[in-house]
Design a protein around this motif. Structure first.
Motif, mmCIF file in Angstrom:
data_model
loop_
_atom_site.group_PDB
_atom_site.id
_atom_site.type_symbol
_atom_site.label_atom_id
_atom_site.label_comp_id
_atom_site.label_asym_id
_atom_site.label_seq_id
_atom_site.Cartn_x
_atom_site.Cartn_y
_atom_site.Cartn_z
ATOM 1 N N HIS A 19 33.036 41.817 36.563
ATOM 2 C CA HIS A 19 32.135 40.826 37.169
ATOM 3 C C HIS A 19 31.823 39.717 36.156
ATOM 4 C CE1 HIS A 19 30.784 43.229 40.824
ATOM 5 N NE2 HIS A 19 31.689 43.969 40.211
ATOM 6 N N THR A 137 32.212 38.726 43.359
ATOM 7 C CA THR A 137 33.470 38.618 42.622
ATOM 8 C C THR A 137 34.627 39.179 43.435
ATOM 9 O OG1 THR A 137 32.904 40.679 41.529
ATOM 10 C CG2 THR A 137 32.469 38.651 40.318
ATOM 11 N N SER A 227 38.819 48.079 34.343
ATOM 12 C CA SER A 227 37.961 48.466 33.219
ATOM 13 C C SER A 227 37.073 49.669 33.519
ATOM 14 C CB SER A 227 37.083 47.272 32.816
ATOM 15 O OG SER A 227 36.257 46.911 33.906
ATOM 16 N N GLU A 228 36.961 50.051 34.815
ATOM 17 C CA GLU A 228 35.961 51.074 35.154
ATOM 18 C C GLU A 228 36.547 52.429 35.501
ATOM 19 O OE1 GLU A 228 33.775 49.333 38.380
ATOM 20 O OE2 GLU A 228 32.513 48.176 37.031
ATOM 21 N N VAL A 286 44.403 45.839 26.662
ATOM 22 C CA VAL A 286 45.628 45.033 26.501
ATOM 23 C C VAL A 286 45.414 43.689 27.199
ATOM 24 C CG1 VAL A 286 47.175 47.042 26.396
ATOM 25 C CG2 VAL A 286 46.660 45.990 28.616
ATOM 26 N N HIS A 303 45.036 49.373 40.718
ATOM 27 C CA HIS A 303 43.957 49.905 41.554
ATOM 28 C C HIS A 303 43.457 48.903 42.595
ATOM 29 C CE1 HIS A 303 41.942 47.321 38.842
ATOM 30 N NE2 HIS A 303 40.725 47.789 39.022
ATOM 31 N N SER A 306 39.417 43.349 42.199
ATOM 32 C CA SER A 306 39.659 41.964 42.599
ATOM 33 C C SER A 306 40.310 41.120 41.505
ATOM 34 C CB SER A 306 38.357 41.389 43.132
ATOM 35 O OG SER A 306 37.982 40.272 42.487
ATOM 36 N N GLY A 307 39.923 41.334 40.224
ATOM 37 C CA GLY A 307 40.528 40.544 39.144
ATOM 38 C C GLY A 307 42.021 40.806 39.056
ATOM 39 N N SER A 308 42.373 42.072 39.038
ATOM 40 C CA SER A 308 43.790 42.438 38.946
ATOM 41 C C SER A 308 44.549 42.001 40.185
ATOM 42 C CB SER A 308 43.932 43.951 38.773
ATOM 43 O OG SER A 308 43.255 44.349 37.606
ATOM 44 N N GLU A 311 45.379 38.366 39.679
ATOM 45 C CA GLU A 311 46.363 38.224 38.595
ATOM 46 C C GLU A 311 47.743 38.679 39.071
ATOM 47 O OE1 GLU A 311 44.451 40.485 35.527
ATOM 48 O OE2 GLU A 311 42.800 39.063 35.397
ATOM 49 N N ASP A 327 35.553 48.399 46.981
ATOM 50 C CA ASP A 327 36.340 47.307 47.572
ATOM 51 C C ASP A 327 37.842 47.482 47.374
ATOM 52 O OD1 ASP A 327 36.237 46.922 44.837
ATOM 53 O OD2 ASP A 327 36.176 44.746 44.973
ATOM 54 N N GLN A 328 38.248 48.341 46.447
ATOM 55 C CA GLN A 328 39.682 48.495 46.156
ATOM 56 C C GLN A 328 40.458 48.962 47.393
ATOM 57 O OE1 GLN A 328 39.528 51.170 42.802
ATOM 58 N NE2 GLN A 328 38.214 49.768 41.676
#
Ligand SMILES: O=c1ccn([C@@H]2O[C@H](COP(=O)(O)OP(=O)(O)O[C@H]3O[C@H](CO)[C@@H](O)[C@H](O)[C@H]3O)[C@@H](O)[C@H]2O)c(=O)[nH]1
Length: 411
Positions: A19, A137, A227-228, A286, A303, A306-308, A311, A327-328
């Motif tokens: 976030h 996000t 990250s989680e 990484v 997973h 949203s960020g991944s 990307e 949300d995944q």
């Protein structure tokens, strides 16, 4: 373009890497256009983000001391410090920062505040004459479904704020954004676009550049769950064994599974010896965006955080999704059934777990030459990534957000 964009925005994202990162990306894009930012962030977490503040003369971090809550490990202040089952305690700690936030808002007097999980922000902001904008996000699609927005704090946040914002594009989620606008009495809805960091001036760490460079173009599978996520040990093992079964080179970036202190102790027996030189399982951070754009990487197993998700959408990788929570699942459904740019790993009906065979099958489905589904998702993905990377798209979304904020302040 933007006329008088000299207003001042406070940012208060949920205490989680997934976030804080997009909020800071948005702050950088606003600061490029002369907007001043006051950015609330847990005090120790700030260190991880200083280098991502590209406009320190305009973006000021406001460190928060996150109070201890019973049940949290000492010093925990963000969701990446705890297992997902304990994130509700980080939410309680976030609520306990209300006084600090109020004092800072009185002192710095921003015009607008962006927030997500702190549902009390609209009340505090209103009392100080500040407009509040709920900025998710995640995209508009995940807030469309009751399973997510049932979470009370999000409902209150969306209902009470002056405007809503989503990390989304009309090109992909237009109807969902329109639906939300109707649901919330025609509140202004801001779409931020994909919010990519585009780290053009950074290069991939030598260790990974060298390792990836040793493989053929498009042959490596990169696997990471944000990250989680902390997997159950059995699922962690099924995942790496499934990757081994594909016979493709792989780089896995995961946190140690539940109950393990290190990745090594959790790996299946004999695994390290069998995959040496061809497969790596790594626990440290990484540079994901750079890895996804490395020519040797041809497949991303992720997973669908949203960020991944964004990307991976602008990469040329084939996409295999294994959602874990929240949300995944909706992001995955949207990517596989809506946009048809990815496949997901099957789960067993009896317990919802995935198997090594499932992982193997999904990767082969998109990576094998001649696979019809593989070609279909590749073509759809390419078409969409061209749109998302088209010149002017990012500028359009950011400038449009600023115009809407301007309207919000003047009406
Ligand atoms: O070693 C790593 C691991 C992660 N990342 C980056 O960290 C971000 C991770 O964000 P995301 O993919 O959204 O995953 P989470 O960190 O798991 O995000 C949380 O927040 C997201 C946004 O709300 C939700 O969509 C997810 O479900 C939730 O787990 C991405 O930019 C990754 O590129 C790295 O650069 N290196």
């Amino acid at each position: 373009m933007v006329m008088d964009s000299k207003f001042h925005v406070a940012m208060f994202p949920w205490f989680a890497m997934g976030h804080i990162t997009p909020y800071l990306t948005l702050s950088n894009k606003f600061a490029e256009r002369g907007i001043r930012i006051s950015f609330f962030i847990p005090i120790k977490t700030q260190r991880k983000f200083n280098h991502l503040n590209l406009h320190p003369h305009l973006i000021q971090f406001i460190p928060l001391i996150v109070p201890h809550v019973d049940g949290l490990p000492l010093g925990a202040e963000s969701s990446s410090d705890v297992h997902v089952e304990k994130t509700y305690l980080i939410q309680q700690a976030l609520d306990l920062t209300q006084d600090q936030v109020q004092i800072a808002l009185e002192k710095f007097k921003p015009d607008i505040i962006f927030f997500d999980f702190a549902h009390w922000i609209p009340t505090v902001a209103r009392s100080l004459g500040i407009k509040s904008v709920f900025v998710s996000t995640s995209g508009a699609v995940t807030n469309f479904d009751n399973r997510i927005s049932l979470v009370n704090r999000l409902l209150i946040a969306m209902k009470e704020s002056d405007a809503l914002g989503f990390r989304a594009c009309h090109e992909t989620e237009g109807p969902f954004a329109d639906f939300l606008k109707n649901q919330y009495n025609n509140k202004p809805v801001l779409l931020t676009g994909p919010l990519l960091t585009r780290t053009s001036n950074t290069i991939l760490e030598e260790k990974w550049a060298k390792w990836l460079g040793g493989f053929e173009k498009g042959s490596v599978v990169y696997c990471a769950f944000g990250s989680e996520c902390v997997l159950q040990k059995d699922q962690f093992q099924e995942l790496v064994l499934g990757l081994e079964q594909t016979g493709l080179p792989f780089l896995v970036r995961l946190r140690p599974p539940v109950g393990a202190d290190t990745l090594e102790e959790a790996l299946p027996e004999g695994f390290e010896e069998r995959v040496r030189g061809k497969g790596v399982v790594h626990g440290g951070w990484v540079q994901q965006e750079l890895i996804l754009s490395h020519p040797s990487v041809g497949c991303y197993v992720g997973h669908c955080g949203s960020g991944s998700m964004w990307e991976s959408l602008v990469s040329t990788c084939q996409l295999v999704l294994v959602p874990n929570f929240g949300d995944q699942f909706l992001n995955t459904h949207f990517m596989t059934k809506g946009l048809k740019v990815a496949v997901d790993v099957e789960r067993r009906e009896e317990d919802g777990w995935f198997t090594r065979e499932g992982v193997h099958k999904a990767v082969k489905l998109v990576m094998d030459e001649g696979s019809e589904l593989g070609e279909e998702v590749r073509a759809n993905h390419l078409k969409l990534s061209r749109i998302l990377l088209s010149e002017g798209l990012e500028t359009f979304y950011i400038n449009n957000c600023i115009l809407k904020l301007h309207d919000l302040l003047t009406t």
